[in-house]
Design an enzyme around this catalytic site. Sequence first.
Site, PDB file in Angstrom:
ATOM      1  N   CYS A   1      43.578  23.169  68.683  1.00  0.00           N
ATOM      2  CA  CYS A   1      42.123  22.989  68.504  1.00  0.00           C
ATOM      3  C   CYS A   1      41.814  21.638  67.848  1.00  0.00           C
ATOM      4  O   CYS A   1      41.022  20.844  68.379  1.00  0.00           O
ATOM      5  CB  CYS A   1      41.540  24.154  67.715  1.00  0.00           C
TER       6      CYS A   1
HETATM    7  N1  LIG Z   1      42.687  30.542  66.339  1.00  0.00           N
HETATM    8  C1  LIG Z   1      42.483  29.345  66.881  1.00  0.00           C
HETATM    9  O1  LIG Z   1      41.450  28.683  66.637  1.00  0.00           O
HETATM   10  C2  LIG Z   1      43.506  28.752  67.812  1.00  0.00           C
HETATM   11  C3  LIG Z   1      43.141  27.610  68.544  1.00  0.00           C
HETATM   12  C4  LIG Z   1      44.054  27.066  69.443  1.00  0.00           C
HETATM   13  C5  LIG Z   1      45.305  27.657  69.594  1.00  0.00           C
HETATM   14  N2  LIG Z   1      45.636  28.755  68.848  1.00  0.00           N
HETATM   15  C6  LIG Z   1      46.963  29.349  69.048  1.00  0.00           C
HETATM   16  O2  LIG Z   1      46.812  30.555  69.784  1.00  0.00           O
HETATM   17  C7  LIG Z   1      47.844  31.493  69.377  1.00  0.00           C
HETATM   18  C8  LIG Z   1      47.160  32.781  68.932  1.00  0.00           C
HETATM   19  O3  LIG Z   1      46.314  32.474  67.830  1.00  0.00           O
HETATM   20  P1  LIG Z   1      45.284  33.519  67.227  1.00  0.00           P
HETATM   21  O4  LIG Z   1      44.456  32.769  66.266  1.00  0.00           O
HETATM   22  O5  LIG Z   1      44.638  34.308  68.315  1.00  0.00           O
HETATM   23  O6  LIG Z   1      46.292  34.505  66.445  1.00  0.00           O
HETATM   24  P2  LIG Z   1      46.018  35.997  65.972  1.00  0.00           P
HETATM   25  O7  LIG Z   1      44.556  36.235  65.866  1.00  0.00           O
HETATM   26  O8  LIG Z   1      46.876  36.195  64.778  1.00  0.00           O
HETATM   27  O9  LIG Z   1      46.568  36.891  67.181  1.00  0.00           O
HETATM   28  C9  LIG Z   1      47.950  36.987  67.476  1.00  0.00           C
HETATM   29  C10 LIG Z   1      48.174  38.047  68.521  1.00  0.00           C
HETATM   30  O10 LIG Z   1      49.542  38.076  68.899  1.00  0.00           O
HETATM   31  C11 LIG Z   1      50.004  39.430  68.905  1.00  0.00           C
HETATM   32  N3  LIG Z   1      51.432  39.403  68.564  1.00  0.00           N
HETATM   33  C12 LIG Z   1      52.014  39.043  67.406  1.00  0.00           C
HETATM   34  N4  LIG Z   1      53.362  39.086  67.520  1.00  0.00           N
HETATM   35  C13 LIG Z   1      53.612  39.472  68.791  1.00  0.00           C
HETATM   36  C14 LIG Z   1      54.781  39.691  69.529  1.00  0.00           C
HETATM   37  N5  LIG Z   1      55.996  39.513  68.987  1.00  0.00           N
HETATM   38  N6  LIG Z   1      54.666  40.102  70.811  1.00  0.00           N
HETATM   39  C15 LIG Z   1      53.462  40.295  71.362  1.00  0.00           C
HETATM   40  N7  LIG Z   1      52.295  40.080  70.731  1.00  0.00           N
HETATM   41  C16 LIG Z   1      52.388  39.682  69.450  1.00  0.00           C
HETATM   42  C17 LIG Z   1      49.161  40.124  67.874  1.00  0.00           C
HETATM   43  O11 LIG Z   1      49.137  41.519  68.201  1.00  0.00           O
HETATM   44  P3  LIG Z   1      49.314  42.700  67.099  1.00  0.00           P
HETATM   45  O12 LIG Z   1      48.235  42.489  66.100  1.00  0.00           O
HETATM   46  O13 LIG Z   1      49.140  43.927  67.912  1.00  0.00           O
HETATM   47  O14 LIG Z   1      50.702  42.559  66.543  1.00  0.00           O
HETATM   48  C18 LIG Z   1      47.812  39.442  68.102  1.00  0.00           C
HETATM   49  O15 LIG Z   1      47.174  40.015  69.210  1.00  0.00           O
HETATM   50  C19 LIG Z   1      48.635  30.805  68.248  1.00  0.00           C
HETATM   51  O16 LIG Z   1      49.792  30.232  68.770  1.00  0.00           O
HETATM   52  C20 LIG Z   1      47.670  29.740  67.760  1.00  0.00           C
HETATM   53  O17 LIG Z   1      48.306  28.630  67.189  1.00  0.00           O
HETATM   54  C21 LIG Z   1      44.751  29.324  67.976  1.00  0.00           C
END
Ligand SMILES: NC(=O)c1ccc[n+]([C@@H]2O[C@H](COP(=O)([O-])OP(=O)(O)OC[C@H]3O[C@@H](n4cnc5c(N)ncnc54)[C@H](OP(=O)(O)O)[C@@H]3O)[C@@H](O)[C@H]2O)c1
Length: 331
Positions: A147
Amino acid sequence: VRVGVAGANGFMGAEAARLLLSHPHFELTLVSAGESAGKKLRDVRPGLDTDLVLQPTDPSLFERHCDAVILALPHGASAPIAEDLIKRGRVVLDLGSDFRIKDPEESFRWYGRHAPRRRLLEEAWYGLPELTGPPPEASRLIANPGCFATALCLGLAPLAGQPLDKVRVSGITGSSGSGVSPAPGVHHSTRATSFVPYKPLEHQHLGEVLQLLKGKGASFEVDFVPHSAPLTRGIFLTLFVDMPADDLYGLYFSAYEGAEMMRVTQGPVPLGAVIGTNRTLIGVSGTQSSSVVFVALDNLLKGGSGQGIQNLNLLFGRPETEGLPLHALWP
Ligand SMILES: NC(=O)c1ccc[n+]([C@@H]2O[C@H](COP(=O)([O-])OP(=O)(O)OC[C@H]3O[C@@H](n4cnc5c(N)ncnc54)[C@H](OP(=O)(O)O)[C@@H]3O)[C@@H](O)[C@H]2O)c1
């Protein structure tokens, strides 16, 4: 096109699912999670009107139900799943950082872990359409930019070729950038009444930004200080550039002329005007000697899932803006 989302109950995955549920050409066919597998997506994300049940993140399930898979998983979790899915002939779009930095040593420098499968790293397409163009037709793996990285690249790339030694950038981000699980330091309650700089001059997104800038021939250094702001969504940057404001405005205007999701204006831009949209706003203010450039975008859309859908639109021959919100909520 049948599309699945891994990590669909997280902030990024749920945003991807939201976009896919109203996309005219992509169909959301499978959602998966980690610990939440087995629950209905609507039970954990009540705003999403679907009967889909969160499945375990099992590549064989995605192979059966999807043509393309969006990975919205924690850092490091994407690489093995992406490799398996590609072997099964599926297109993968990774929203995480596993495939963004090409040089394994640089990857280690910024993320403190060894880069995943080297062959896949070479093959991955870093997809920031306004700067890299559309993914090549045969792409099997798209690394979606971070981001802050998206905002930094869009703000800095037009300066490549200018006689600048250094550009200083101050940035802010909302709490959704830290993911759905509250933790000390990033929990919204602890941020809502505060304003905190973090990782000054060493934010990990600088790795992919410097990689892109090098490819554009830029030779200036970048000093970047991010801050946690009391917002839920949004990225806002202020770049300090030693150039006349009129020249700069012309530079940005011509760099993004024709880019459907970019708006370049004179003067400051409001962050609220991009929240809920896949747009990036750029504003230029200043004098004859020094100027500031403002960059505003929504971290969950242009900074993540929205840009992911933009990349998939381009890969599958759809109009670039299809299914993407372009008008913000107000107030
Ligand atoms: N947030 C942002 O603004 C943003 C922007 C750009 C990129 N990103 C990237 O996008 C990715 C996700 O970010 P997020 O903010 O959405 O994170 P998040 O809200 O913490 O969500 C992570 C997700 O991954 C699942 N998960 C965790 N461990 C897992 C595993 N071993 N196998 C399968 N599913 C698993 C979790 O499910 P459970 O809860 O069921 O375990 C949850 O649904 C990251 O790599 C982050 O760097 C984020």
